[in-house]
Design a protein around this motif. Structure first.
Motif, mmCIF file in Angstrom:
data_model
loop_
_atom_site.group_PDB
_atom_site.id
_atom_site.type_symbol
_atom_site.label_atom_id
_atom_site.label_comp_id
_atom_site.label_asym_id
_atom_site.label_seq_id
_atom_site.Cartn_x
_atom_site.Cartn_y
_atom_site.Cartn_z
ATOM 1 N N LEU A 34 4.609 -13.110 -49.221
ATOM 2 C CA LEU A 34 5.691 -14.034 -48.857
ATOM 3 C C LEU A 34 6.370 -14.593 -50.102
ATOM 4 N N TYR A 35 5.549 -15.017 -51.059
ATOM 5 C CA TYR A 35 6.085 -15.617 -52.275
ATOM 6 C C TYR A 35 7.072 -14.655 -52.940
ATOM 7 N N ALA A 36 6.621 -13.420 -53.117
ATOM 8 C CA ALA A 36 7.464 -12.451 -53.816
ATOM 9 C C ALA A 36 8.679 -12.067 -52.975
ATOM 10 N N TRP A 37 8.518 -12.012 -51.678
ATOM 11 C CA TRP A 37 9.618 -11.634 -50.785
ATOM 12 C C TRP A 37 10.739 -12.662 -50.846
ATOM 13 N N ASN A 38 10.337 -13.930 -50.953
ATOM 14 C CA ASN A 38 11.291 -15.022 -50.777
ATOM 15 C C ASN A 38 12.008 -15.482 -52.039
ATOM 16 N N PRO B 119 10.110 -21.971 -40.508
ATOM 17 C CA PRO B 119 11.106 -22.333 -41.537
ATOM 18 C C PRO B 119 10.541 -22.289 -42.954
ATOM 19 N N TRP B 120 9.244 -22.590 -43.079
ATOM 20 C CA TRP B 120 8.618 -22.592 -44.395
ATOM 21 C C TRP B 120 8.522 -21.182 -44.977
ATOM 22 N N GLY B 121 8.401 -20.193 -44.097
ATOM 23 C CA GLY B 121 8.085 -18.848 -44.561
ATOM 24 C C GLY B 121 9.265 -17.950 -44.874
ATOM 25 N N ILE B 122 10.465 -18.371 -44.515
ATOM 26 C CA ILE B 122 11.596 -17.476 -44.774
ATOM 27 C C ILE B 122 12.227 -17.827 -46.124
ATOM 28 N N PRO B 123 12.920 -16.858 -46.727
ATOM 29 C CA PRO B 123 13.481 -17.102 -48.054
ATOM 30 C C PRO B 123 14.350 -18.367 -48.081
ATOM 31 N N ILE C 262 13.309 -10.684 -40.212
ATOM 32 C CA ILE C 262 12.530 -10.038 -39.141
ATOM 33 C C ILE C 262 11.131 -9.623 -39.603
ATOM 34 N N PRO C 263 11.014 -8.964 -40.781
ATOM 35 C CA PRO C 263 9.657 -8.587 -41.220
ATOM 36 C C PRO C 263 8.745 -9.808 -41.325
ATOM 37 N N LEU C 264 9.308 -10.929 -41.738
ATOM 38 C CA LEU C 264 8.502 -12.130 -41.891
ATOM 39 C C LEU C 264 8.072 -12.694 -40.540
ATOM 40 N N LEU C 265 8.972 -12.612 -39.566
ATOM 41 C CA LEU C 265 8.615 -13.105 -38.238
ATOM 42 C C LEU C 265 7.460 -12.289 -37.678
ATOM 43 N N ILE C 266 7.500 -10.983 -37.910
ATOM 44 C CA ILE C 266 6.412 -10.118 -37.436
ATOM 45 C C ILE C 266 5.111 -10.514 -38.133
ATOM 46 N N LEU C 267 5.207 -10.686 -39.445
ATOM 47 C CA LEU C 267 4.046 -11.099 -40.230
ATOM 48 C C LEU C 267 3.467 -12.403 -39.678
ATOM 49 N N PHE C 268 4.340 -13.338 -39.375
ATOM 50 C CA PHE C 268 3.898 -14.641 -38.868
ATOM 51 C C PHE C 268 3.206 -14.510 -37.522
#
Lengths: 312, 281
Positions: free
Chosen positions: B209-213, A129-133, B257-263
């Motif tokens: 992540l910072y820039a993506w979000n 949850p922390w990592g998604i926009p 989805i890209p973030l889940l893969i990254l995680f």
């Protein structure tokens, strides 16, 4: 300082020369930090000064006319009811949000601490949850809390808690709670992971000794875990306080500060006044007030961070 | 271990996992709400009260989303912005962090502390002044309008993270390379940076992540909808009167989805980065 030294200090020439010689000797060191330093000065330092300057002017965004008004914005702000309402709304937003994140984070961390199966899986899952926009989390919560089609109402109706769907985000007295829930959900993983790191750095022997002495679990938590974790909790809650104070995306996406400004915080108001309504001067004055709050937080943070003094 | 002791410890285990799974369930509920809604046909998503389980799940929304929204464009823009921010941040942070780790000079402490203070100056309190700067620099409506402020606010974390890591690399390694005739640049790129890999991965992940979000910078400095990133795209789908919730949630799922893969792959580095940023012990 001796007289002779004072004399040399006073001589501008030699001071400048010595300074230049020093810089020359360390030229490579300075050259390497220069790009970062210049960049930060331009993108952060200058806007800070510009914000202070703008706050003294009447400056509509759509024209180039700037009229110097001195402290007028500040006087008007401090004399307005809106300001005090914003303080109250910001305060409850920060206190409830940070408390929620801290307690939930602690609860998760304590349960993840032991040598459990699948810890990596749990840790990753809790972190997501922390990592998604934030904007995406915010629309999802907006959807969950939808007065007609939302899942929350569907569940509450099923459980018989309510007889009719309730519109949380449309109700000025509870809308902020609907937003704070989303914010807690987003901010909890950070707290959990930081607390977990803190917990894992506590020497295991302390617990073993306590167990031999027959200390109950709760006592171990009270007399070992909490004191040992104190500085980590302090740093994490302070960071969380800062982030919650300046949190923008969630509130903006869920309510835009409404209904009737009930979910607006100080930073939401900065955006509304300064950029949406184009009153740059007034927005800047609110920003300066926001700075002052951040400044206090920052000083406390720096004090704790550099307490050891050996880090730099 | 006695029988009673054994029972007690397995009871404790059951309770532990019970609590963990309960908490996890709670944290995952929004994802369930998001994902299950995208599987509903248009008629069902506007059913009141909501059906908690889609009656006739299908992936139809995922086929429609390509033609009905700009999701691909937004994902592409998010990539451009994130990669740009990572590159700019590292170009600035690596030399600065290296210099601080290897040299002692007047102003170093001031530099490092001011960098830390920048992290406190959250972008939104600066947004009015920043707006002025971005316009004056002529960056308004360009990708750089987002990349530049994002880099400024990720720089502190990167400088501190890399500074801490560089300090752990023995100077002796560099000195022996210097004796072998390696240049300063070679030492940095061939010896120091490869050894810094864990910190670099953490830095890159955090910055990406910072820039993506981030919504704020795009919302403020880009009015050209062809340059929207994912958060801005999703935000633009929130209608004043009507919102196509089905499409919006589908875009949201695709956007994470890209973030889940990254995680899944970089979890350890992300955690390392998060903890390094906040706790020293």
């Amino acid at each position: 300082m001796s007289l002779a030294e004072e004399y040399t200090e006073a001589s501008d020439d030699s001071r400048l020369e010595r300074g230049l010689a020093y810089v020359q000797r360390n030229s490579r060191a300075y050259l390497l930090i220069a790009p970062a330093a210049v960049f930060l000065l331009a993108v952060v330092g200058y806007p800070i000064i510009e914000t202070f300057r703008l706050s003294l002017y009447q400056s509509p965004a759509d024209s180039n006319i700037e009229t110097f008004v001195g402290l007028q914005h500040y006087v008007e702000i401090f004399n307005s009811d809106i300001f005090y309402r914003l303080l109250w709304q910001t305060g409850r937003w920060v206190v409830v949000g940070v408390a929620g994140k801290t307690l939930l984070g602690l609860l998760i961390a304590v349960h993840l601490k032991g040598d459990i199966r699948g810890r990596k899986f749990f840790r990753t899952a809790f972190l997501i949850p922390w990592g998604i926009p934030y904007a995406i989390s915010a629309v999802v919560f907006r959807w969950i809390e939808h007065p007609q089609f939302g899942y929350l109402n569907a569940i509450l109706l099923k459980l018989g808690v309510v007889e009719q769907g309730i519109g949380i985000l449309g109700n000025p007295s509870i809308a902020w709670l609907g937003v704070v829930v989303a914010d807690i959900w987003i901010g909890t993983p950070f707290m959990a992971i930081i607390f977990l790191a803190g917990l894992q750095s506590i020497p295991q022997e302390l617990y073993e000794a306590a167990a031999i002495d027959g200390a109950e679990k709760w006592h171990q938590f009270r007399y070992i875990t909490l004191p040992q974790l104190k500085s980590v909790v302090l740093i994490a809650t302070l960071l969380s306080t800062i982030w919650t104070f300046v949190s923008f995306d969630v509130i903006w996406t869920m309510t835009g500060g409404g209904p009737i400004s009930s979910t607006a915080t100080l930073v939401i108001h900065i955006y509304q006044v300064g950029l949406q309504n184009g009153n740059l001067g007034r927005g800047a004055a609110y920003s300066v007030i926001g700075f002052l709050f951040l400044f206090v937080f920052a000083i406390i943070y720096l004090r704790i961070y550099t307490r050891g003094g050996d880090e730099l | 271990m006695t029988m009673a002791g054994h029972d007690r410890s397995s009871l404790r285990k059951v309770r532990l996992y019970g609590v963990l799974i309960g908490l996890l369930g709670l944290m995952m509920l929004p994802f369930y709400a998001m994902f299950s809604s995208t599987l509903k046909p248009e008629s069902e998503i506007f059913a009141a009260p909501a059906t908690l389980v889609p009656s006739d799940p299908s992936f139809q929304a995922y086929l429609q989303v390509w033609t009905q929204t700009d999701v691909l464009l937004w994902v592409g823009n998010s990539f451009i912005i994130s990669v740009g921010t990572v590159v700019l941040t590292l170009l600035l942070a690596i030399p600065a962090a290296y210099s601080c780790a290897r040299n002692d000079f007047v102003g170093k402490r001031t530099f490092l502390l001011s960098v830390l203070v920048v992290q406190m100056f959250a972008p939104v309190v600066l947004i009015v002044g920043l707006f002025d700067v971005i316009t004056q620099m002529g960056l308004f409506n360009t990708y750089l309008a987002v990349i530049v402020p994002a880099a400024a606010f990720t720089l502190p974390f990167n400088v501190w993270m890399l500074y801490g890591y560089f300090k752990t690399i023995p100077v002796a390694l560099e000195e022996s390379a210097r004796i072998d005739g390696a240049s300063q640049v070679q030492i940095l790129t061939k010896i120091v940076l490869p050894l810094t890999k864990p910190a670099l991965v953490a830095s890159v992940t955090y910055t990406f992540l910072y820039a993506w979000n981030r919504l704020l910078f795009v919302l403020t400095f880009l009015t050209d909808s062809a340059k929207y990133n994912i958060p801005r795209g999703v935000f633009s789908m929130v209608g004043a009167l009507q919102t196509d919730w089905r499409m919006m949630l589908t875009v949201s799922v695709i956007g994470i989805i890209p973030l889940l893969i990254l995680f899944a792959f970089l979890e350890e580095y992300i955690v390392a980065g998060m903890t390094a940023g906040a706790v020293k012990e």
